[in-house]
Design a protein around this motif. Structure first.
Motif, PDB file in Angstrom:
ATOM      1  N   GLN A  12       0.437   0.908   6.827  1.00 52.24           N
ATOM      2  CA  GLN A  12      -0.777   0.306   7.371  1.00 52.24           C
ATOM      3  C   GLN A  12      -0.548  -0.199   8.791  1.00 52.24           C
ATOM      4  N   GLY A  26      -4.974   3.034   7.513  1.00 49.52           N
ATOM      5  CA  GLY A  26      -3.834   3.573   6.789  1.00 49.52           C
ATOM      6  C   GLY A  26      -3.306   4.835   7.435  1.00 49.52           C
ATOM      7  N   ASP A  41       0.369   4.088   1.516  1.00 49.03           N
ATOM      8  CA  ASP A  41       0.466   4.622   2.875  1.00 49.03           C
ATOM      9  C   ASP A  41       0.728   3.471   3.840  1.00 49.03           C
ATOM     10  N   ALA A  82      -0.757   8.405   7.049  1.00 49.70           N
ATOM     11  CA  ALA A  82      -0.726   9.558   6.143  1.00 49.70           C
ATOM     12  C   ALA A  82       0.665  10.166   6.197  1.00 49.70           C
ATOM     13  N   ASN A  83       1.062  10.729   5.089  1.00 52.61           N
ATOM     14  CA  ASN A  83       2.363  11.394   5.002  1.00 52.61           C
ATOM     15  C   ASN A  83       3.511  10.491   5.443  1.00 52.61           C
ATOM     16  N   GLY A  84       3.408   9.200   5.104  1.00 48.00           N
ATOM     17  CA  GLY A  84       4.471   8.264   5.432  1.00 48.00           C
ATOM     18  C   GLY A  84       4.516   7.819   6.875  1.00 48.00           C
ATOM     19  N   GLN A 104       0.835  -1.206   0.000  1.00 49.41           N
ATOM     20  CA  GLN A 104       0.000   0.000   0.000  1.00 49.41           C
ATOM     21  C   GLN A 104       0.870   1.255   0.000  1.00 49.41           C
TER      22      GLN A 104
END
Length: 136
Positions: free
Chosen positions: A21, A91, A19, A93-95, A17
């Motif tokens: 998880q 998930g 992002d 966000a922003n790694g 994915q």
């Protein structure tokens, strides 16, 4: 798109994915409810019916899991017997990987949905061998 054919393919899909998880797991077993009727006990003893009772829950990143066998062995060390495992993912966000704190409320909602007989079709389910289970 990766097809989920077993637990290990779920791990592979989660790792792919965009992002990061965090996977949410609720392990359940089938039990008879306290005020069951005799015919319900007969069906249950024949392997049918009953209600799903959550017995364990945990959240993990895909990196914390190697495969189904390792997760099954970890769950066995708790001493809690289970028959099915429900899985959901959240998930980041922003790694950033979602934290265990981020997973707390979604896990509570999963448990509540299962306990109240809600719609579990939004979760993936696997049996004790790591094979997918579908609810009709």
């Amino acid at each position: 798109m990766t097809q989920i054919t077993d637990f290990d393919s779920l791990l592979a899909a989660a790792r792919q994915q965009p992002d990061p998880q965090r996977l949410l797991f609720v392990f359940v077993r089938s039990v008879l409810h306290d005020d069951h009727a005799p015919h319900e006990a007969e069906r249950f003893n024949a392997g049918q019916g009953g209600i799903l009772q959550p017995v364990l829950c945990v959240d993990k990143t895909p990196a914390e899991l190697t495969n189904f066998a390792a997760l099954k062995a970890e769950s066995a060390r708790t001493g809690e017997a289970w028959q099915l495992m429900f899985v959901a993912a959240i998930g980041g966000a922003n790694g950033q990987v979602p934290s265990s704190d981020d997973a707390e409320e979604p896990l509570k909602r999963m448990i509540q949905t299962i306990q109240t007989g809600g719609d579990v079709s939004r979760y993936l389910a696997f049996d004790h061998q790591g094979e997918p289970v579908r609810f009709l």
